[in-house]
Motif scaffolding. Sequence first.
Motif, PDB file in Angstrom:
ATOM      1  N   ILE A  77     107.150  -5.438  50.606  1.00 52.48           N
ATOM      2  CA  ILE A  77     108.694  -5.750  50.916  1.00 52.48           C
ATOM      3  C   ILE A  77     109.484  -4.427  50.599  1.00 52.48           C
ATOM      4  O   ILE A  77     110.422  -4.375  51.140  1.00 52.48           O
ATOM      5  CB  ILE A  77     109.285  -6.889  50.068  1.00 52.48           C
ATOM      6  N   LEU A 137     117.146  12.729  49.404  1.00 56.29           N
ATOM      7  CA  LEU A 137     115.839  13.384  49.396  1.00 56.29           C
ATOM      8  C   LEU A 137     115.649  15.041  49.596  1.00 56.29           C
ATOM      9  O   LEU A 137     115.147  15.571  48.758  1.00 56.29           O
ATOM     10  CB  LEU A 137     114.836  12.460  50.500  1.00 56.29           C
ATOM     11  N   PRO A 138     116.633  15.575  50.663  1.00 57.07           N
ATOM     12  CA  PRO A 138     116.620  16.814  50.667  1.00 57.07           C
ATOM     13  C   PRO A 138     117.009  17.431  49.523  1.00 57.07           C
ATOM     14  O   PRO A 138     116.831  18.713  49.195  1.00 57.07           O
ATOM     15  CB  PRO A 138     117.705  17.171  51.899  1.00 57.07           C
ATOM     16  N   HIS A 155     108.993  13.006  53.544  1.00 57.84           N
ATOM     17  CA  HIS A 155     109.731  12.180  52.233  1.00 57.84           C
ATOM     18  C   HIS A 155     109.508  10.742  52.528  1.00 57.84           C
ATOM     19  O   HIS A 155     108.831   9.942  51.844  1.00 57.84           O
ATOM     20  CB  HIS A 155     110.846  12.538  51.654  1.00 57.84           C
ATOM     21  N   ILE A 178     117.263  -2.113  51.791  1.00 57.07           N
ATOM     22  CA  ILE A 178     116.503  -1.212  51.835  1.00 57.07           C
ATOM     23  C   ILE A 178     116.419  -0.150  53.134  1.00 57.07           C
ATOM     24  O   ILE A 178     116.484   1.021  53.236  1.00 57.07           O
ATOM     25  CB  ILE A 178     115.061  -1.453  51.537  1.00 57.07           C
ATOM     26  N   TYR A 179     116.536  -1.089  54.202  1.00 54.17           N
ATOM     27  CA  TYR A 179     116.406  -0.360  55.625  1.00 54.17           C
ATOM     28  C   TYR A 179     117.588   0.405  55.793  1.00 54.17           C
ATOM     29  O   TYR A 179     117.740   1.454  56.188  1.00 54.17           O
ATOM     30  CB  TYR A 179     116.522  -1.625  56.738  1.00 54.17           C
ATOM     31  N   PHE A 219     116.976  -8.132  50.877  1.00 55.18           N
ATOM     32  CA  PHE A 219     116.641  -6.950  49.960  1.00 55.18           C
ATOM     33  C   PHE A 219     115.894  -6.154  50.965  1.00 55.18           C
ATOM     34  O   PHE A 219     116.277  -4.892  50.887  1.00 55.18           O
ATOM     35  CB  PHE A 219     115.613  -7.614  49.031  1.00 55.18           C
ATOM     36  N   VAL A 220     115.323  -6.838  52.190  1.00 52.61           N
ATOM     37  CA  VAL A 220     114.515  -5.828  53.169  1.00 52.61           C
ATOM     38  C   VAL A 220     115.740  -4.997  53.823  1.00 52.61           C
ATOM     39  O   VAL A 220     115.620  -3.923  54.333  1.00 52.61           O
ATOM     40  CB  VAL A 220     113.885  -6.663  54.215  1.00 52.61           C
ATOM     41  N   ALA A 229     112.492   2.227  58.809  1.00 51.57           N
ATOM     42  CA  ALA A 229     113.841   2.885  59.086  1.00 51.57           C
ATOM     43  C   ALA A 229     113.353   4.290  59.612  1.00 51.57           C
ATOM     44  O   ALA A 229     114.049   4.827  60.457  1.00 51.57           O
ATOM     45  CB  ALA A 229     114.549   2.910  57.799  1.00 51.57           C
ATOM     46  N   LEU A 255     112.321  15.636  55.388  1.00 45.58           N
ATOM     47  CA  LEU A 255     112.815  14.405  55.207  1.00 45.58           C
ATOM     48  C   LEU A 255     111.986  13.423  55.582  1.00 45.58           C
ATOM     49  O   LEU A 255     111.801  12.479  55.167  1.00 45.58           O
ATOM     50  CB  LEU A 255     114.477  14.411  55.625  1.00 45.58           C
ATOM     51  N   LEU A 294     119.299   8.124  51.843  1.00 50.37           N
ATOM     52  CA  LEU A 294     118.094   8.881  51.623  1.00 50.37           C
ATOM     53  C   LEU A 294     118.203  10.348  52.401  1.00 50.37           C
ATOM     54  O   LEU A 294     117.780  11.186  51.710  1.00 50.37           O
ATOM     55  CB  LEU A 294     116.699   8.404  52.065  1.00 50.37           C
ATOM     56  N   PRO A 295     118.605  10.332  53.671  1.00 53.45           N
ATOM     57  CA  PRO A 295     118.898  11.692  54.253  1.00 53.45           C
ATOM     58  C   PRO A 295     119.591  12.565  53.586  1.00 53.45           C
ATOM     59  O   PRO A 295     119.834  13.935  53.356  1.00 53.45           O
ATOM     60  CB  PRO A 295     119.714  11.344  55.509  1.00 53.45           C
ATOM     61  N   PRO A 341     110.575  -1.402  55.031  1.00 53.56           N
ATOM     62  CA  PRO A 341     111.588  -1.148  55.498  1.00 53.56           C
ATOM     63  C   PRO A 341     111.877   0.415  55.438  1.00 53.56           C
ATOM     64  O   PRO A 341     112.417   0.936  56.523  1.00 53.56           O
ATOM     65  CB  PRO A 341     112.659  -1.837  54.719  1.00 53.56           C
ATOM     66  N   ASP A 363     116.708  17.773  58.940  1.00 55.54           N
ATOM     67  CA  ASP A 363     115.557  18.411  57.925  1.00 55.54           C
ATOM     68  C   ASP A 363     114.159  17.593  58.070  1.00 55.54           C
ATOM     69  O   ASP A 363     114.019  16.510  58.070  1.00 55.54           O
ATOM     70  CB  ASP A 363     115.993  17.830  56.465  1.00 55.54           C
ATOM     71  N   MET A 420     114.408   6.287  62.668  1.00 56.42           N
ATOM     72  CA  MET A 420     115.454   7.575  63.043  1.00 56.42           C
ATOM     73  C   MET A 420     114.721   8.610  63.805  1.00 56.42           C
ATOM     74  O   MET A 420     115.425   9.222  64.663  1.00 56.42           O
ATOM     75  CB  MET A 420     115.364   7.985  61.491  1.00 56.42           C
ATOM     76  N   THR A 444     117.946   3.492  53.555  1.00 60.16           N
ATOM     77  CA  THR A 444     117.142   4.416  54.063  1.00 60.16           C
ATOM     78  C   THR A 444     117.779   5.292  54.966  1.00 60.16           C
ATOM     79  O   THR A 444     117.605   6.631  55.039  1.00 60.16           O
ATOM     80  CB  THR A 444     115.958   3.862  54.666  1.00 60.16           C
ATOM     81  N   PHE A 445     118.572   4.591  55.979  1.00 58.86           N
ATOM     82  CA  PHE A 445     119.397   5.368  57.016  1.00 58.86           C
ATOM     83  C   PHE A 445     120.528   6.004  56.173  1.00 58.86           C
ATOM     84  O   PHE A 445     120.680   7.350  56.745  1.00 58.86           O
ATOM     85  CB  PHE A 445     120.140   4.162  57.776  1.00 58.86           C
TER      86      PHE A 445
END
Lengths: 527, 48
Positions: free
Chosen positions: A211, B44-45, A248, B32-33, B28-29, A219, A245, B40-41, A215, A242, A223, B36-37
């Motif tokens: 779970i 994370l870098p 990662h 997180i989705y 929750f899913v 995702a 990315l 995280l971009p 996702p 990047d 992307m 991430t969009f």
Amino acid sequence: MTEAITTHDHPPAGIMRWLTATNHKDLGILYMSFGGLMFFIGGAFIMAVRAELLLPGLQLLSPGMYNQLFTLHALIMVFGAIMPFATGLNNYLIPLMIGAPDMALPRVNNWGFWILPFAAVLLLIPFFLQFFGIGSGASAAGWVMHNTSLDLQSGIGMDFAIFTIHLLGLSSLTGAINVVVTVLNMRAPGMTLMKMPLFVWAWLITAFMLILVIPVFSAAATMLLTDRHFGTHFFDAANGGDPILLQHLIWFFGHPEVYIVLLPAWGLIPHILATFSRKPVYGYRAQVYALWAICFLSFLVWSHHMLTSGLPLAAEVYFMYATMAISIPTSVLVFCWLGAIWRGAMTFETPMLFALGFVAHFGMGALTGMILPDVAVNAQYHNSYVIVSHFHYTFFGGGIFGMMAALYYWLPKFTGRMFDEKLGRLHFWLTVIFFNMTFIPQWFAGLDGMPRHIADYALRFSAMNFISSLGAFLLGLSQLLLVYIVVKCVRNGPKATGQVWEGAQGLEFTLPSPPPYHTFETPPLVK
Amino acid sequence: MMNEPEVTNEHEKRERRMVQWVVALVLFVAVIYAVTFIKLPVWLPALK
């Protein structure tokens, strides 16, 4: 310990039983059959790869075709074979083990399964279309699509793979939510969390991991899709994106995925070892806590797959030590497994042999996993055949041996018939010999510097590749024996008792073999 | 031994808990989705 109460037995007839199946046992059989079928399809692809690698030079495949084949092999084995098989086991066994009449969401369960065949077809279609001059073949970027430029530039096969990943993700998520809701809400009275079989614990933890990471993977795939077709630049370096990315994101999914494959096996092995050692499960609480600890740590170590990608030194050192820390709870598990058999009255039936094979081979995979995150060592072995061998000792030696142990252990329960023990043992020894014949030479080729993902190699790697390919062909052939054993068992194996194995414990063994179509409609009393 | 109203009550409570869990996990899913969009971009870098 318990009083099992069973009721009538009236499965619907014909094909509609399977198409509209909502019964957890039917869906369990469907999932396991699908996993088995894909195991042989994925195996066939790698036979072609090993045939190409039998001798140096290009004989059978173009480099592009070679890349497609190993990519499909990996995707099919991980997402099409091991995961669905483990899901089949959870579908069949979790309700029986916790005294529930079915999974909590039976229709969602049906949907989750029937997504899979369509996803598999989607994944394979571009591979076959290329032979009719349509498209440029299947995805060729490896199972985690870690080559960003290849991901962005390759043909429709990548789009099909992206769509497949979304479908598989949906299937996994529905299954995972179903497990969580079932385990937390449908346990029989008296079945507290700390009385649950370890297999149920392992699957509950696996479901939470799914779970969290599916996702992220989905995702990342979305992307990639928008980068390819809708003008975004998440990963496109030429336009300010990047490429790292993507690595990662993929590895944030990819590393926990290793544990998603392994945890169900870690959950079932203690039951098998305990049964054939005539002892109770050893270190139950320690194993539960260790499984949770591994789950937690698995989210903190993803970049050990990227130690050569130019991370800062502090990050590299962190990921090295964090990865090594996983060995602590993993060692707890291994010591508990050894504790289970220590001074036990052991007998070596086929499931026990596969369980011990699991401990030995997974142990080799785990020990090499301790060495590889070392930053200096990783710089030498990254992208070499050492990685291929380590990976297969973990996934085959751990995942597949575990699934084989489970299949032989519960096959009499599923079918109501015993399998041919002599053939089972023969299957075990052939698998052990040819598995090691395939993958030990790959260590040496890797240590000698052979890179992975190449269709041709330098002459000095010839001997190791020849032995490895020969081992792979024989390993593949020996798995056909499993099909024969299962068919023979289903057709005319001697009747199995409800208890099946002398030392077997658990609610499922209080039921007849095979269990009635509906079980535990009145919950059993667990003391 | 529970009587009939107690059994029904227990059954309803279980159903309600199930729906709550499913809704919570699906949300929750979705979170997180979305994270991430959106985030995280950026995050994370920064590891570089």
